[in-house]
Design a protein around this motif. Structure first.
Motif, PDB file in Angstrom:
ATOM      1  N   ILE A 121       0.823  -1.212   0.000  1.00  0.00           N
ATOM      2  CA  ILE A 121       0.000   0.000   0.000  1.00  0.00           C
ATOM      3  C   ILE A 121       0.857   1.262   0.000  1.00  0.00           C
ATOM      4  O   ILE A 121       0.663   2.170  -0.814  1.00  0.00           O
ATOM      5  CB  ILE A 121      -0.949   0.009   1.225  1.00  0.00           C
ATOM      6  N   PHE A 122       1.811   1.351   0.920  1.00  0.00           N
ATOM      7  CA  PHE A 122       2.601   2.576   1.058  1.00  0.00           C
ATOM      8  C   PHE A 122       3.436   2.849  -0.190  1.00  0.00           C
ATOM      9  O   PHE A 122       3.732   3.994  -0.515  1.00  0.00           O
ATOM     10  CB  PHE A 122       3.529   2.486   2.281  1.00  0.00           C
ATOM     11  N   HIS A 123       3.804   1.781  -0.899  1.00  0.00           N
ATOM     12  CA  HIS A 123       4.703   1.911  -2.042  1.00  0.00           C
ATOM     13  C   HIS A 123       3.962   2.250  -3.329  1.00  0.00           C
ATOM     14  O   HIS A 123       4.324   3.180  -4.041  1.00  0.00           O
ATOM     15  CB  HIS A 123       5.498   0.614  -2.226  1.00  0.00           C
ATOM     16  N   LYS A 124       2.906   1.503  -3.643  1.00  0.00           N
ATOM     17  CA  LYS A 124       2.285   1.672  -4.954  1.00  0.00           C
ATOM     18  C   LYS A 124       0.848   2.187  -4.917  1.00  0.00           C
ATOM     19  O   LYS A 124       0.336   2.622  -5.940  1.00  0.00           O
ATOM     20  CB  LYS A 124       2.327   0.354  -5.725  1.00  0.00           C
ATOM     21  N   ASP A 125       0.193   2.158  -3.769  1.00  0.00           N
ATOM     22  CA  ASP A 125      -1.192   2.627  -3.666  1.00  0.00           C
ATOM     23  C   ASP A 125      -1.390   3.492  -2.427  1.00  0.00           C
ATOM     24  O   ASP A 125      -2.238   3.200  -1.576  1.00  0.00           O
ATOM     25  CB  ASP A 125      -2.158   1.437  -3.608  1.00  0.00           C
ATOM     26  N   PRO A 126      -0.616   4.582  -2.278  1.00  0.00           N
ATOM     27  CA  PRO A 126      -0.714   5.389  -1.050  1.00  0.00           C
ATOM     28  C   PRO A 126      -2.096   5.995  -0.824  1.00  0.00           C
ATOM     29  O   PRO A 126      -2.417   6.386   0.303  1.00  0.00           O
ATOM     30  CB  PRO A 126       0.350   6.470  -1.252  1.00  0.00           C
ATOM     31  N   PHE A 127      -2.904   6.065  -1.875  1.00  0.00           N
ATOM     32  CA  PHE A 127      -4.280   6.562  -1.721  1.00  0.00           C
ATOM     33  C   PHE A 127      -5.029   5.778  -0.654  1.00  0.00           C
ATOM     34  O   PHE A 127      -5.884   6.327   0.054  1.00  0.00           O
ATOM     35  CB  PHE A 127      -5.020   6.465  -3.060  1.00  0.00           C
ATOM     36  N   TYR A 128      -4.702   4.491  -0.526  1.00  0.00           N
ATOM     37  CA  TYR A 128      -5.429   3.626   0.409  1.00  0.00           C
ATOM     38  C   TYR A 128      -4.819   3.602   1.807  1.00  0.00           C
ATOM     39  O   TYR A 128      -5.350   2.925   2.694  1.00  0.00           O
ATOM     40  CB  TYR A 128      -5.486   2.202  -0.137  1.00  0.00           C
ATOM     41  N   THR A 129      -3.728   4.337   2.011  1.00  0.00           N
ATOM     42  CA  THR A 129      -3.071   4.319   3.319  1.00  0.00           C
ATOM     43  C   THR A 129      -4.013   4.639   4.475  1.00  0.00           C
ATOM     44  O   THR A 129      -4.000   3.940   5.497  1.00  0.00           O
ATOM     45  CB  THR A 129      -1.862   5.273   3.328  1.00  0.00           C
ATOM     46  N   PRO A 130      -4.852   5.678   4.379  1.00  0.00           N
ATOM     47  CA  PRO A 130      -5.744   5.977   5.519  1.00  0.00           C
ATOM     48  C   PRO A 130      -6.733   4.862   5.837  1.00  0.00           C
ATOM     49  O   PRO A 130      -7.280   4.814   6.941  1.00  0.00           O
ATOM     50  CB  PRO A 130      -6.482   7.248   5.060  1.00  0.00           C
ATOM     51  N   HIS A 131      -6.969   3.986   4.890  1.00  0.00           N
ATOM     52  CA  HIS A 131      -7.955   2.918   5.086  1.00  0.00           C
ATOM     53  C   HIS A 131      -7.340   1.610   5.576  1.00  0.00           C
ATOM     54  O   HIS A 131      -8.071   0.702   6.000  1.00  0.00           O
ATOM     55  CB  HIS A 131      -8.700   2.648   3.773  1.00  0.00           C
ATOM     56  N   LEU A 132      -6.000   1.514   5.524  1.00  0.00           N
ATOM     57  CA  LEU A 132      -5.359   0.230   5.804  1.00  0.00           C
ATOM     58  C   LEU A 132      -5.571  -0.235   7.240  1.00  0.00           C
ATOM     59  O   LEU A 132      -6.102  -1.333   7.481  1.00  0.00           O
ATOM     60  CB  LEU A 132      -3.865   0.315   5.494  1.00  0.00           C
ATOM     61  N   LEU A 133      -5.156   0.570   8.201  1.00  0.00           N
ATOM     62  CA  LEU A 133      -5.283   0.139   9.599  1.00  0.00           C
ATOM     63  C   LEU A 133      -6.737  -0.025  10.034  1.00  0.00           C
ATOM     64  O   LEU A 133      -7.072  -1.014  10.702  1.00  0.00           O
ATOM     65  CB  LEU A 133      -4.535   1.089  10.518  1.00  0.00           C
ATOM     66  N   PRO A 134      -7.635   0.906   9.681  1.00  0.00           N
ATOM     67  CA  PRO A 134      -9.044   0.671  10.045  1.00  0.00           C
ATOM     68  C   PRO A 134      -9.586  -0.633   9.465  1.00  0.00           C
ATOM     69  O   PRO A 134     -10.353  -1.340  10.126  1.00  0.00           O
ATOM     70  CB  PRO A 134      -9.764   1.885   9.451  1.00  0.00           C
ATOM     71  N   ALA A 135      -9.186  -0.967   8.237  1.00  0.00           N
ATOM     72  CA  ALA A 135      -9.642  -2.231   7.652  1.00  0.00           C
ATOM     73  C   ALA A 135      -9.082  -3.419   8.431  1.00  0.00           C
ATOM     74  O   ALA A 135      -9.798  -4.397   8.706  1.00  0.00           O
ATOM     75  CB  ALA A 135      -9.214  -2.309   6.186  1.00  0.00           C
ATOM     76  N   ILE A 136      -7.798  -3.348   8.804  1.00  0.00           N
ATOM     77  CA  ILE A 136      -7.190  -4.430   9.584  1.00  0.00           C
ATOM     78  C   ILE A 136      -7.881  -4.569  10.938  1.00  0.00           C
ATOM     79  O   ILE A 136      -8.193  -5.688  11.377  1.00  0.00           O
ATOM     80  CB  ILE A 136      -5.682  -4.171   9.760  1.00  0.00           C
ATOM     81  N   PHE A 137      -8.145  -3.450  11.595  1.00  0.00           N
ATOM     82  CA  PHE A 137      -8.806  -3.494  12.906  1.00  0.00           C
ATOM     83  C   PHE A 137     -10.190  -4.128  12.787  1.00  0.00           C
ATOM     84  O   PHE A 137     -10.591  -4.951  13.627  1.00  0.00           O
ATOM     85  CB  PHE A 137      -8.919  -2.088  13.495  1.00  0.00           C
ATOM     86  N   ASN A 138     -10.944  -3.729  11.770  1.00  0.00           N
ATOM     87  CA  ASN A 138     -12.294  -4.268  11.599  1.00  0.00           C
ATOM     88  C   ASN A 138     -12.268  -5.759  11.271  1.00  0.00           C
ATOM     89  O   ASN A 138     -13.103  -6.531  11.758  1.00  0.00           O
ATOM     90  CB  ASN A 138     -13.032  -3.497  10.508  1.00  0.00           C
ATOM     91  N   LEU A 139     -11.318  -6.164  10.451  1.00  0.00           N
ATOM     92  CA  LEU A 139     -11.196  -7.586  10.130  1.00  0.00           C
ATOM     93  C   LEU A 139     -10.799  -8.396  11.363  1.00  0.00           C
ATOM     94  O   LEU A 139     -11.285  -9.511  11.575  1.00  0.00           O
ATOM     95  CB  LEU A 139     -10.175  -7.794   9.013  1.00  0.00           C
ATOM     96  N   HIS A 140      -9.943  -7.813  12.184  1.00  0.00           N
ATOM     97  CA  HIS A 140      -9.548  -8.511  13.414  1.00  0.00           C
ATOM     98  C   HIS A 140     -10.737  -8.655  14.357  1.00  0.00           C
ATOM     99  O   HIS A 140     -10.941  -9.728  14.956  1.00  0.00           O
ATOM    100  CB  HIS A 140      -8.417  -7.747  14.104  1.00  0.00           C
ATOM    101  N   GLN A 141     -11.516  -7.601  14.479  1.00  0.00           N
ATOM    102  CA  GLN A 141     -12.709  -7.689  15.327  1.00  0.00           C
ATOM    103  C   GLN A 141     -13.671  -8.741  14.786  1.00  0.00           C
ATOM    104  O   GLN A 141     -14.283  -9.496  15.560  1.00  0.00           O
ATOM    105  CB  GLN A 141     -13.404  -6.328  15.397  1.00  0.00           C
ATOM    106  N   ALA A 142     -13.778  -8.817  13.469  1.00  0.00           N
ATOM    107  CA  ALA A 142     -14.656  -9.826  12.861  1.00  0.00           C
ATOM    108  C   ALA A 142     -14.137 -11.233  13.151  1.00  0.00           C
ATOM    109  O   ALA A 142     -14.924 -12.142  13.461  1.00  0.00           O
ATOM    110  CB  ALA A 142     -14.748  -9.584  11.358  1.00  0.00           C
ATOM    111  N   LEU A 143     -12.833 -11.433  13.069  1.00  0.00           N
ATOM    112  CA  LEU A 143     -12.254 -12.738  13.390  1.00  0.00           C
ATOM    113  C   LEU A 143     -12.482 -13.085  14.855  1.00  0.00           C
ATOM    114  O   LEU A 143     -12.725 -14.255  15.202  1.00  0.00           O
ATOM    115  CB  LEU A 143     -10.764 -12.760  13.066  1.00  0.00           C
ATOM    116  N   GLN A 144     -12.399 -12.085  15.716  1.00  0.00           N
ATOM    117  CA  GLN A 144     -12.693 -12.320  17.130  1.00  0.00           C
ATOM    118  C   GLN A 144     -14.143 -12.772  17.309  1.00  0.00           C
ATOM    119  O   GLN A 144     -14.426 -13.707  18.075  1.00  0.00           O
ATOM    120  CB  GLN A 144     -12.430 -11.057  17.940  1.00  0.00           C
ATOM    121  N   THR A 145     -15.043 -12.114  16.611  1.00  0.00           N
ATOM    122  CA  THR A 145     -16.459 -12.475  16.689  1.00  0.00           C
ATOM    123  C   THR A 145     -16.677 -13.921  16.255  1.00  0.00           C
ATOM    124  O   THR A 145     -17.498 -14.647  16.831  1.00  0.00           O
ATOM    125  CB  THR A 145     -17.298 -11.540  15.799  1.00  0.00           C
ATOM    126  N   LEU A 146     -15.905 -14.346  15.261  1.00  0.00           N
ATOM    127  CA  LEU A 146     -16.031 -15.703  14.736  1.00  0.00           C
ATOM    128  C   LEU A 146     -15.200 -16.717  15.520  1.00  0.00           C
ATOM    129  O   LEU A 146     -15.229 -17.912  15.217  1.00  0.00           O
ATOM    130  CB  LEU A 146     -15.600 -15.729  13.265  1.00  0.00           C
TER     131      LEU A 146
END
Length: 341
Positions: A121-146
């Motif tokens: 992301i940081f190298h070739k798609d920096p546009f998505y940088t602000p979304h990376l950690l929130p997406a990881i956090f949400n996916l982790h919470q979803a895995l916890q739920t499961l």
């Protein structure tokens, strides 16, 4: 020596703590940007006949995932960069619904080893940088739920350009412009006991500066080692990994494991891109991983490495060599002698 000469443009490895599976901790990437790939049954047979038990996928194509269900092959499943904004949204349990609809309806959870959220992301798609950690956090919470957060680890493959300095490896430091994004990522990885993922291509370092990077160093067979204090480096791959290890230690993240999620050498289409060099490079990577020698900074610590790529990808854009990383032909025959077991 300028540090840019040592770090590849594109950017892989985790301590393998599996005792039940008596195979080398080496996997392979399955890129699918091609129009001539064999059917899934052929691919499964290729992997099994070559004792390849770890596979990295770059998206969640349903038919592809379903073809590996029940095979025992452990998957690293990629989350495409472009859907990170959706996953970063907390509305309507977006991440939970995405996991259930796109992953676990197609593959048993016990076959999912990692979820790689985005790619470089940081190298070739920096546009998505602000979304990376929130997406990881949400996916982790979803895995916890499961109830899956302990067995399935989340991370994101980084390019080596996250480092500002890499030579000598002991001087490894994060790019100060990326530090505010990388450090919170490292905090998450440490807290969840997840690996840092790194894509490493010594080939790129070599072709970009043949004056300072020798072919033997890039191929991991340098006779007269490069010295860094008491440590000796005969492999640019080792130097790249250790530079990242040092950089993490400087930020207070000692002991964080690293997974090499991509590394390889092309067989055609560029300087030094030939079957002989590809066989030498990937063979040396396999030997190092299989023998558990680690790196000079982390000796004796096994590396989990994913070789790139299963097949040539004839529709890939960019330089000609980008289309020629395949270890196997589409007929299932190896392009060169390489033993995974």
């Amino acid at each position: 020596m300028n540090i840019k000469h040592l770090m590849p443009i594109s950017v892989v490895t985790l301590l393998l703590n599996i005792t039940a599976v008596a195979v080398a901790p080496v996997g392979i990437c399955y890129g699918r940007i091609a129009n001539n790939l064999p059917p899934p049954t052929v691919i499964v047979n290729i992997l099994k006949s070559n004792s390849i038990s770890y596979l990295r996928l770059f998206n969640t194509d349903p038919a592809t995932l379903q073809s590996f269900a029940g095979t025992g092959i452990l998957l690293t499943i990629g989350v495409p960069n472009e859907i990170l904004p959706f996953l970063a949204s907390s509305a309507n349990n977006a991440a939970l619904n995405w996991l259930q609809s796109n992953v676990f309806t197609n593959i048993p959870a016990n076959q999912v080893r990692y979820i790689a959220v985005g790619n470089e992301i940081f190298h070739k798609d920096p546009f998505y940088t602000p979304h990376l950690l929130p997406a990881i956090f949400n996916l982790h919470q979803a895995l916890q739920t499961l109830g899956l957060s302990d067995s399935i680890k989340l991370s994101t493959p980084l390019a080596a350009t996250v480092l500002a300095n890499s030579f000598p490896p002991s001087s490894g430091t994060l790019d100060p412009h990326l530090r505010s994004d990388v450090v919170p990522l490292l905090q998450f990885l440490q807290k969840t006991q997840s690996p840092l993922m790194l894509n490493v291509y010594p080939y790129f370092s070599y072709i970009n500066d043949r004056t300072h990077v020798s072919l033997d160093y890039a191929l991991s067979r340098l006779e007269n080692p490069v010295l860094d204090g008491s440590l000796q480096y005969r492999s640019l791959l080792d130097a790249n990994i250790d530079a990242l290890v040092y950089a993490m230690e400087r930020e207070g993240f000692e002991g964080l494991p690293v997974v090499v999620t991509e590394t390889g050498w092309p067989t055609s289409g560029g300087e030094a891109a030939n079957v002989e060099n590809a066989a030498a490079y990937n063979g040396n990577v396999l030997t190092q991983a299989r023998n558990g020698v680690g790196t000079p900074r982390k000796p004796g610590i096994e590396l989990e490495v994913y070789l790139f790529d299963l097949f040539d990808e004839n529709e890939k854009v960019g330089e000609e060599f980008e289309r020629h990383f395949g270890i196997f032909g589409v007929n299932g025959v190896k392009a060169y002698d390489l033993r995974f077991n």
